[in-house]
Design an enzyme around this catalytic site. Structure first.
Site, PDB file in Angstrom:
ATOM      1  CG  ASN A   9      -1.714   1.243   1.372  1.00 60.28           C
ATOM      2  OD1 ASN A   9      -1.764   2.056   0.449  1.00 60.28           O
ATOM      3  ND2 ASN A   9      -2.356   1.426   2.519  1.00 60.28           N
ATOM      4  CD1 TRP A  10       4.030   1.250  -2.431  1.00 61.66           C
ATOM      5  CD2 TRP A  10       3.666   1.805  -4.558  1.00 61.66           C
ATOM      6  NE1 TRP A  10       4.804   0.429  -3.217  1.00 61.66           N
ATOM      7  CE2 TRP A  10       4.600   0.747  -4.524  1.00 61.66           C
ATOM      8  CE3 TRP A  10       3.280   2.319  -5.807  1.00 61.66           C
ATOM      9  CZ2 TRP A  10       5.148   0.192  -5.686  1.00 61.66           C
ATOM     10  CZ3 TRP A  10       3.825   1.778  -6.959  1.00 61.66           C
ATOM     11  CH2 TRP A  10       4.751   0.731  -6.888  1.00 61.66           C
ATOM     12  CE  LYS A  11      -0.035   3.357   4.724  1.00 65.70           C
ATOM     13  NZ  LYS A  11       0.111   3.475   6.171  1.00 65.70           N
ATOM     14  CG  HIS A  95      -5.677   2.170   5.436  1.00 67.89           C
ATOM     15  ND1 HIS A  95      -5.188   3.104   6.319  1.00 67.89           N
ATOM     16  CD2 HIS A  95      -4.683   1.278   5.231  1.00 67.89           C
ATOM     17  CE1 HIS A  95      -3.939   2.790   6.622  1.00 67.89           C
ATOM     18  NE2 HIS A  95      -3.604   1.682   5.975  1.00 67.89           N
ATOM     19  CD  GLU A  97      -2.726   5.715   6.671  1.00 75.80           C
ATOM     20  OE1 GLU A  97      -2.800   5.739   5.431  1.00 75.80           O
ATOM     21  OE2 GLU A  97      -1.771   5.192   7.284  1.00 75.80           O
ATOM     22  CD  GLU A 167      -3.181  -2.107   7.510  1.00 74.62           C
ATOM     23  OE1 GLU A 167      -2.124  -2.376   6.947  1.00 74.62           O
ATOM     24  OE2 GLU A 167      -3.796  -1.048   7.308  1.00 74.62           O
ATOM     25  N   GLY A 173       3.070   2.620  10.730  1.00 82.17           N
ATOM     26  CA  GLY A 173       4.036   3.696  10.521  1.00 82.17           C
ATOM     27  C   GLY A 173       4.805   4.092  11.778  1.00 82.17           C
ATOM     28  CB  SER A 212       5.786  -1.558  11.846  1.00 84.79           C
ATOM     29  OG  SER A 212       5.409  -0.217  12.113  1.00 84.79           O
ATOM     30  N   GLY A 233       3.105  -0.865   4.230  1.00 85.70           N
ATOM     31  CA  GLY A 233       3.230   0.539   3.849  1.00 85.70           C
ATOM     32  C   GLY A 233       4.682   0.896   3.580  1.00 85.70           C
ATOM     33  N   GLY A 234       5.334   1.502   4.570  1.00 83.53           N
ATOM     34  CA  GLY A 234       6.688   2.038   4.402  1.00 83.53           C
ATOM     35  C   GLY A 234       7.683   1.079   3.758  1.00 83.53           C
TER      36      GLY A 234
HETATM   37  P1  13P Z   1       3.388   0.639   7.631  1.00 84.39           P
HETATM   38  O1  13P Z   1       3.833  -0.674   7.024  1.00 84.39           O
HETATM   39  O2  13P Z   1       4.107   1.824   7.101  1.00 84.39           O
HETATM   40  O3  13P Z   1       3.309   0.568   9.108  1.00 84.39           O
HETATM   41  O4  13P Z   1       1.848   0.843   7.114  1.00 84.39           O
HETATM   42  C1  13P Z   1       0.951  -0.186   7.259  1.00 84.39           C
HETATM   43  C2  13P Z   1      -0.291   0.139   6.516  1.00 84.39           C
HETATM   44  O5  13P Z   1      -1.042   1.026   6.900  1.00 84.39           O
HETATM   45  C3  13P Z   1      -0.578  -0.618   5.284  1.00 84.39           C
HETATM   46  O6  13P Z   1      -1.875  -0.391   4.844  1.00 84.39           O
END
Ligand code: 13P
Length: 255
Positions: A9-11, A95, A97, A167, A173, A212, A233-234
């Site tokens: 998920n590149w956000k 999600h 967010e 999640e 993050g 993470s 994500g990251g």
């Molecule tokens: P991180 O891997 O950066 O913690 O993000 C997780 C995430 O929200 C994937 O959707």
């Protein structure tokens, strides 16, 4: 046996050009990754370029969001048919967010999941508790409520196509991963709830862990019996790092 599913998920990262560059570097690294599903969810503006780059490969395309309506006066929104046209096989909904920053409700999320289904796109339905909810011992209540409500529009006959992503918000993050045991405990509760909702099909639904995930912890997470994948994500932003996650090591008889 549930097929592992590792999704990036590149956000709101990577322009279309940067996304295309990632694809070029990434595909050779995972060409022989074996029996896993690999998914990239770029921003809307990069979907077309990434779709072209992925054509004929073993990597699938996902959208990060969708509006449940077919079309109409919804400025700035993207309809499910538009995503299907670009070749999206998956779509992320719910999600944290979007729940937290854009106040999305369980009902709205459920209608998004149903709309994706109607267009042949598998929803990746995210659930997870905040730190405050965990500290108040409300994790299983919160996750259970999100799950049942967000899956309300999923036709039972096709339930096995859904992907759930657990999640924990406090792990996203932050570098703080849930321990594999702690994640497994919630995944097992999700699994049993899916059984209540969908009967035997609940056993076929894949449950990803997200928060993470990185090369250093993916192997032990994936060794848990109810962790069937990761939503990353990251650590998905660099081709080598995400390729290592995709090529996780199967520890001690894990699937
Ligand atoms: P991180 O891997 O950066 O913690 O993000 C997780 C995430 O929200 C994937 O959707």
């Amino acid at each position: 046996m549930r097929r592992p599913i590792l999704a990036a998920n590149w956000k709101m990262h990577k322009t279309a050009a940067e996304a295309a560059e990632f694809v070029e570097e990434f595909l050779p690294l995972v060409a022989d990754a074996g029996s896993v599903d690999i998914v990239l969810a770029p921003t809307f503006t990069a979907l077309d370029r990434v779709a072209n780059g992925l054509r004929g490969s073993n990597v699938a395309l996902a959208a990060q969001n969708v509006n449940p309506e077919e079309q109409g006066a919804f400025t700035g929104e993207i309809a499910p048919g538009m995503l299907a046209e670009l070749g999206c096989r998956y779509g992320i909904v719910g999600h944290s967010e979007r729940r937290a920053i854009y106040s999305e409700s369980d009902d709205f999320i459920a209608s998004k999941a149903a709309a994706l289904f109607a267009h042949g796109i598998c929803p990746i339905v995210c659930v997870g508790e905040t730190l405050e909810e965990r500290e108040a011992n409300r994790t299983l209540d919160v996750v259970g409520r999100q799950l049942v409500a967000s899956l309300a529009g999923v036709p039972e006959a096709r339930a096995a196509e859904v992907v759930v992503a657990y999640e924990p918000v406090w792990a996203i993050g932050t570098g703080k991963t849930a321990t594999p045991e702690l994640a497994q405990e919630v995944h097992a509760a999700i699994r049993s709830q899916l059984g209540e909702c969908f009967g035997a099909a609940g056993d076929a639904i894949r449950i990803q862990y997200g928060g993470s995930v990185k090369p250093e912890n993916v192997d032990t997470l994936m060794a848990q019996p109810d962790i069937d994948g990761a939503l990353v994500g990251g650590a998905s932003l660099a081709p080598e790092t995400f390729a290592r996650i995709v090529r996780f090591e199967r520890l001690g008889g894990a699937s």
